[in-house]
Design an enzyme around this catalytic site. Structure first.
Site, PDB file in Angstrom:
ATOM      1  N   GLU A   1      -4.761   7.479  37.709  1.00 60.27           N
ATOM      2  CA  GLU A   1      -3.511   8.222  37.837  1.00 60.27           C
ATOM      3  C   GLU A   1      -3.004   8.182  39.266  1.00 60.27           C
ATOM      4  O   GLU A   1      -1.821   8.016  39.523  1.00 60.27           O
ATOM      5  CB  GLU A   1      -3.721   9.683  37.386  1.00 60.27           C
ATOM      6  CG  GLU A   1      -2.431  10.492  37.267  1.00 60.27           C
ATOM      7  CD  GLU A   1      -2.002  11.206  38.544  1.00 60.27           C
ATOM      8  OE1 GLU A   1      -0.909  11.807  38.543  1.00 60.27           O
ATOM      9  OE2 GLU A   1      -2.718  11.162  39.560  1.00 60.27           O
ATOM     10  N   GLU A   2      -3.942   8.324  40.199  1.00 55.74           N
ATOM     11  CA  GLU A   2      -3.559   8.469  41.613  1.00 55.74           C
ATOM     12  C   GLU A   2      -2.938   7.201  42.202  1.00 55.74           C
ATOM     13  O   GLU A   2      -2.378   7.227  43.288  1.00 55.74           O
ATOM     14  CB  GLU A   2      -4.768   8.901  42.453  1.00 55.74           C
ATOM     15  CG  GLU A   2      -5.300  10.302  42.114  1.00 55.74           C
ATOM     16  CD  GLU A   2      -4.408  11.440  42.612  1.00 55.74           C
ATOM     17  OE1 GLU A   2      -3.376  11.161  43.242  1.00 55.74           O
ATOM     18  OE2 GLU A   2      -4.753  12.592  42.334  1.00 55.74           O
TER      19      GLU A   2
ATOM     20  N   HIS B   1      -5.007  17.588  47.499  1.00 52.81           N
ATOM     21  CA  HIS B   1      -5.427  16.360  48.201  1.00 52.81           C
ATOM     22  C   HIS B   1      -6.181  16.674  49.493  1.00 52.81           C
ATOM     23  O   HIS B   1      -6.004  16.005  50.510  1.00 52.81           O
ATOM     24  CB  HIS B   1      -4.254  15.400  48.444  1.00 52.81           C
ATOM     25  CG  HIS B   1      -3.860  14.660  47.183  1.00 52.81           C
ATOM     26  ND1 HIS B   1      -3.135  13.489  47.185  1.00 52.81           N
ATOM     27  CD2 HIS B   1      -4.111  14.942  45.884  1.00 52.81           C
ATOM     28  CE1 HIS B   1      -2.963  13.086  45.933  1.00 52.81           C
ATOM     29  NE2 HIS B   1      -3.535  13.964  45.130  1.00 52.81           N
TER      30      HIS B   1
ATOM     31  N   ASP C   1      -8.018  18.433  41.725  1.00 52.55           N
ATOM     32  CA  ASP C   1      -7.046  17.431  41.272  1.00 52.55           C
ATOM     33  C   ASP C   1      -7.844  16.201  40.858  1.00 52.55           C
ATOM     34  O   ASP C   1      -8.268  15.436  41.699  1.00 52.55           O
ATOM     35  CB  ASP C   1      -6.058  17.128  42.397  1.00 52.55           C
ATOM     36  CG  ASP C   1      -5.066  16.036  42.035  1.00 52.55           C
ATOM     37  OD1 ASP C   1      -5.017  15.637  40.858  1.00 52.55           O
ATOM     38  OD2 ASP C   1      -4.347  15.576  42.940  1.00 52.55           O
TER      39      ASP C   1
HETATM   40 CO    CO Z   1      -3.472  13.944  42.966  1.00 50.99          CO
HETATM   41 ZN    ZN Z   2      -3.464  14.973  39.844  1.00 51.44          ZN
END
Ligand code: CO
Ligand code: ZN
Length: 343
Positions: A200-201, A311, A170
């Site tokens: 993004e996170e 994650h 990710d």
């Molecule tokens: Co993520």
């Molecule tokens: Zn992601």
């Protein structure tokens, strides 16, 4: 897989994606007409062409930490998380502290089970209680580490049976499929961009401005999604399964995919014999949530790569699903001029 390995093993918490960006720039050189970096660190690669503006987006950042405090007497580090962690995934992990003078390996330690009291065992773990041990005397730590240095989890890329596993799949997996698609497409029937997005996170920040710079008519976010095809999960809660193909997202909590794009992706997958599955993610979002609200709005969809243990440092996915995602993207890009968004 060599490219994916390099992408995954590179460090890059939100706002600090430079090492990943360098890999993207070097790898795409010669395949695209231009590559630019904007103020937020997004890397924007462009293959200009006729047809609708299609923007592929995969986020370069991974969840991680900032050093927030150095214990005065001992030199242990306290950390401030950037992105959503389940603290149980952090205990007993190795990390890298990125200082101005070089990287330090560290570990996230915890009291040994032998001396934990019953009460301590029951207490829920919180990131704020964790500490990083870099194994150095306090004076050395104080001279090297600064508040604000970034900290990433450390884990090698490995083959795990038929799967591959690493930290940061990710969303380096999404970056990888976007890069492969823009390289492999023979005759793009569109004006094509691939954006390696940042932050993004912490709220789709890079994608938000990249959407303004590229003005997409069609935005395609590329990200991992939950594959809860593991013990103790009921079939209705699995979201996706590994090895069953690219996941065509219907919705998550940040975007609802444009129905015409959902239909088009499904049709193109079927016509080309590309394995796919449909995805509804109850919680979570992707860059599609930001791209759809750029300028006067864009039709968006997310193509997801089913991934277990999202994650955590043992994120795992099936290479066949990566390949299916690339194939569907390439087929879409080569037929983008025939997509009727009104239909
Ligand atoms: Co993520
Ligand atoms: Zn992601």
């Amino acid at each position: 897989m060599e490219l994916l390995k390099r992408l995954c093993e590179a460090p890059g918490i939100p706002g600090y994606e430079a090492k990943v960006r360098t890999i993207v720039e070097e790898d795409l050189e010669g395949y695209v007409d231009s590559i630019e970096t904007d103020a937020l660190g997004n890397v924007i690669a462009h293959r200009s062409g006729e047809g609708p503006v299609v923007v592929l987006a995969g986020h370069m950042d991974e969840i991680g930490f900032f050093v927030s405090h150095i214990e005065e007497k001992t030199g242990f580090l306290r950390i401030n998380p950037v992105g959503g962690f389940d603290p149980i995934n952090l205990v007993a992990q190795r990390v890298v502290v990125h200082t101005e003078t070089g990287d330090l390996v560290g570990c996230i330690g915890r009291k040994a089970v032998h001396i934990l009291t019953d009460e301590e065992k029951k207490k829920p773990l919180e990131v704020r209680d964790l500490f990083v041990d870099v194994g150095l005397p306090v004076e050395k730590v104080a001279a090297t580490v600064r508040i604000g240095d970034s900290v990433t989890l450390r884990q090698d890329f490995v083959e795990l049976g038929d799967l591959v596993s690493c930290k940061a799949l990710d969303d380096r997996a999404g970056v990888y499929v976007g890069m492969e698609a823009i390289k492999r497409a023979k005759n793009p029937a569109c004006d094509l961009y691939f954006v390696g997005t940042t932050q993004e996170e912490v709220g789709l920040r890079g994608a938000q401005v990249a959407g303004f710079a590229t003005r997409p008519q069609i935005g395609i976010a590329l990200d991992v999604t939950i594959a809860a095809d593991t013990p103790s999960v009921e079939p209705k809660d699995r979201v996706t399964q590994l090895g069953k193909g690219v996941a065509i997202k219907v919705r998550d909590s940040a975007s609802i995919s444009h129905p015409a794009l959902v239909r088009a992706m499904r049709r193109i997958a079927e016509e080309n014999g590309i394995p796919y599955q449909m995805e509804i993610l109850p919680r979570g979002g992707t860059d599609a949530g930001a791209l759809q609200m750029a300028q006067e709005g864009a039709a968006v969809i997310t193509l997801s790569i089913p991934t277990r243990y999202v994650h955590s440092v043992v994120e795992a996915l099936h290479p066949d699903d990566l390949e299916a995602t690339i194939q569907l993207l390439v087929a879409f890009i080569e037929n983008a001029d025939k997509i009727d968004l009104a239909g």
